[in-house]
Motif scaffolding. Sequence first.
Motif, PDB file in Angstrom:
ATOM      1  N   LYS A 174       1.256  -0.687  -0.361  1.00  0.00           N
ATOM      2  CA  LYS A 174       0.670  -0.235   0.089  1.00  0.00           C
ATOM      3  C   LYS A 174       0.541   1.542   0.060  1.00  0.00           C
ATOM      4  CE  LYS A 174      -4.328  -2.214   1.887  1.00  0.00           C
ATOM      5  NZ  LYS A 174      -4.768  -2.295   4.137  1.00  0.00           N
ATOM      6  N   ALA A 175       2.416   1.009  -0.139  1.00  0.00           N
ATOM      7  CA  ALA A 175       3.264   2.324  -0.169  1.00  0.00           C
ATOM      8  C   ALA A 175       2.471   3.371  -1.333  1.00  0.00           C
ATOM      9  CB  ALA A 175       4.315   1.894  -0.799  1.00  0.00           C
ATOM     10  N   LYS A 176       2.566   4.540  -1.086  1.00  0.00           N
ATOM     11  CA  LYS A 176       2.210   5.210  -1.673  1.00  0.00           C
ATOM     12  C   LYS A 176       2.989   5.832  -3.515  1.00  0.00           C
ATOM     13  CE  LYS A 176       2.775   9.561   0.264  1.00  0.00           C
ATOM     14  NZ  LYS A 176       2.990  10.960   0.366  1.00  0.00           N
ATOM     15  N   ASP A 177       4.560   5.506  -3.255  1.00  0.00           N
ATOM     16  CA  ASP A 177       5.306   5.522  -4.113  1.00  0.00           C
ATOM     17  C   ASP A 177       6.451   4.509  -3.779  1.00  0.00           C
ATOM     18  OD1 ASP A 177       4.611   7.111  -6.133  1.00  0.00           O
ATOM     19  OD2 ASP A 177       4.986   9.003  -4.332  1.00  0.00           O
ATOM     20  N   TYR A 233       4.345  -1.315 -13.905  1.00  0.00           N
ATOM     21  CA  TYR A 233       5.188  -1.127 -12.611  1.00  0.00           C
ATOM     22  C   TYR A 233       6.058  -0.011 -11.875  1.00  0.00           C
ATOM     23  CZ  TYR A 233       3.934  -6.121 -10.859  1.00  0.00           C
ATOM     24  OH  TYR A 233       3.456  -7.341 -10.845  1.00  0.00           O
ATOM     25  N   PHE A 234       6.525   0.516 -13.627  1.00  0.00           N
ATOM     26  CA  PHE A 234       6.708   2.092 -13.784  1.00  0.00           C
ATOM     27  C   PHE A 234       5.778   3.233 -13.225  1.00  0.00           C
ATOM     28  CE2 PHE A 234      10.417   0.653 -17.354  1.00  0.00           C
ATOM     29  CZ  PHE A 234      10.312   0.056 -16.181  1.00  0.00           C
ATOM     30  N   ALA A 235       4.262   2.687 -12.947  1.00  0.00           N
ATOM     31  CA  ALA A 235       4.452   3.952 -12.720  1.00  0.00           C
ATOM     32  C   ALA A 235       3.916   3.994 -10.851  1.00  0.00           C
ATOM     33  CB  ALA A 235       2.734   3.614 -13.050  1.00  0.00           C
ATOM     34  N   ARG A 236       4.012   2.721 -10.383  1.00  0.00           N
ATOM     35  CA  ARG A 236       4.443   3.065  -8.950  1.00  0.00           C
ATOM     36  C   ARG A 236       6.012   3.096  -8.226  1.00  0.00           C
ATOM     37  NH1 ARG A 236       2.483   2.595  -5.345  1.00  0.00           N
ATOM     38  NH2 ARG A 236       2.354   0.448  -4.304  1.00  0.00           N
ATOM     39  N   LEU A 237       7.153   3.318  -9.229  1.00  0.00           N
ATOM     40  CA  LEU A 237       7.967   4.525  -8.877  1.00  0.00           C
ATOM     41  C   LEU A 237       8.068   5.679  -8.665  1.00  0.00           C
ATOM     42  CD1 LEU A 237      10.538   2.064 -11.272  1.00  0.00           C
ATOM     43  CD2 LEU A 237      10.263   1.629  -8.585  1.00  0.00           C
ATOM     44  N   GLY A 238       8.551   6.478  -7.890  1.00  0.00           N
ATOM     45  CA  GLY A 238       8.032   7.791  -7.271  1.00  0.00           C
ATOM     46  C   GLY A 238       9.849   8.507  -7.784  1.00  0.00           C
TER      47      GLY A 238
END
Length: 439
Positions: free
Chosen positions: A262-265, A293-298
């Motif tokens: 559930k991490a934001k970034d 999955y790249f969209a989850r990388l801040g």
Amino acid sequence: MELLDPRVDAESAHISKGHPPTSGTVAKLTTKAHRRFTDTALAAIVDRGSSVIKLPRERIITVSRMRPLIFLCVLAILTACGGSRANTGLASNLASTDFSQHVLIFLATSRKPTENADQPYSAQRSLTLNMARYDVGIPLSRRVGTVSTGGTHPDPRRHFAVVSSSAIDGRARFVRQMNAALNRLPPENREIFIFVHGYNSNVSESLYRTAQIVSDFGVKSVPLSYSWPSAAALPLYVFDRDSSIFARGGLAETIQMAAETKAKDIVLVGHSMGAFVVMEALRNLAMEGKRTYFARLGGVILAAPDIDVDVFESQVHDIGVLPHPFTIVVSQRDRALSVSRFLVGGHPRLGSGRNIDLLRENGITVIDASAADGGGHGVFASSQAMMKLVENSRLARDALVENKATTSPFTIAQGIASSPIAIPLTVFLPSRLVGNGAQ
């Protein structure tokens, strides 16, 4: 380039074929190096983080004239002079209250586990990703930016050590435990910080470096250390290069697990050869159709990347659009990368900072740390200048450490410009933002 000379014995040849080394084997090779070169004038400068080991000036010979075998043996000699490697110190039964600070760190590793609590994972490669959690104690009496260790009997006043540990069985349980750690944080800090160590590191050193960065840079996220099967031995550079290729699948799986929380970034940081593992993991995800999955990388940070420039171009081509923001920390004074360049036949390394225009054209922000605290291989983690930048600008902290998606690469430059103290860093923004030639 062959790792070992044909004249060495069968045990040495065993390693050259890719078999995992043992501490005893490394010790034997080091002893042979001492015998073989006792009467030879040797010299080398090895940059391991903030420490530099030198031989007397009168015994220096030109490194570029040394055969790779001789040079690797020199590194073995210097390793023997450098003392024992870090371990967990669990046998000392220290408590978290013995330390000034302690940090919970999750571990994902493509190493095989051992029965030794002080060295819980070996250099042997594992196709199965192993997971655990560690409570790492941070000593009070240490210089900021440094990692001090005390072998099997650490002193909690001066040394990093593991207070407690527990293996985590299965991906689902790992995600649940990370979610529990995230829920203990304020909503704005519910992020995951993944650190990937470089060449010549064991599991304990990876954990301690992660803890040091978390402490010194004030990282509020949940830290996750990915440890790939480095041999943790200076002479075995080629073994580590092969292991870094092997480990890309494990890091790709680690990124996917972090993305399931559930991490934001998620911020992803790779140092030295660990930067190569990061690029290969991103390439794996892209080639397998998992770019979502790249969209989850801040954000992604490559610090002193030990990557061939041509190989990096190929990786970027295969990945396509890189995650954003994407930052690379370089230094033209990085001696370790000069040694790496020599070992691979003279091909330039990405972290040497001699291809900045190429990086900017690919939408990458470049931080040149050549003038910061000696510009050494570990400057990203140990530099007072980097820490001052983070301390004096919340925007810069977001961009450099937490990589909040709302920040722009301009915030790094703004942090330097607005700092009340001089910060010896140069920032090159992506060409698409400011036009060619802008800095």
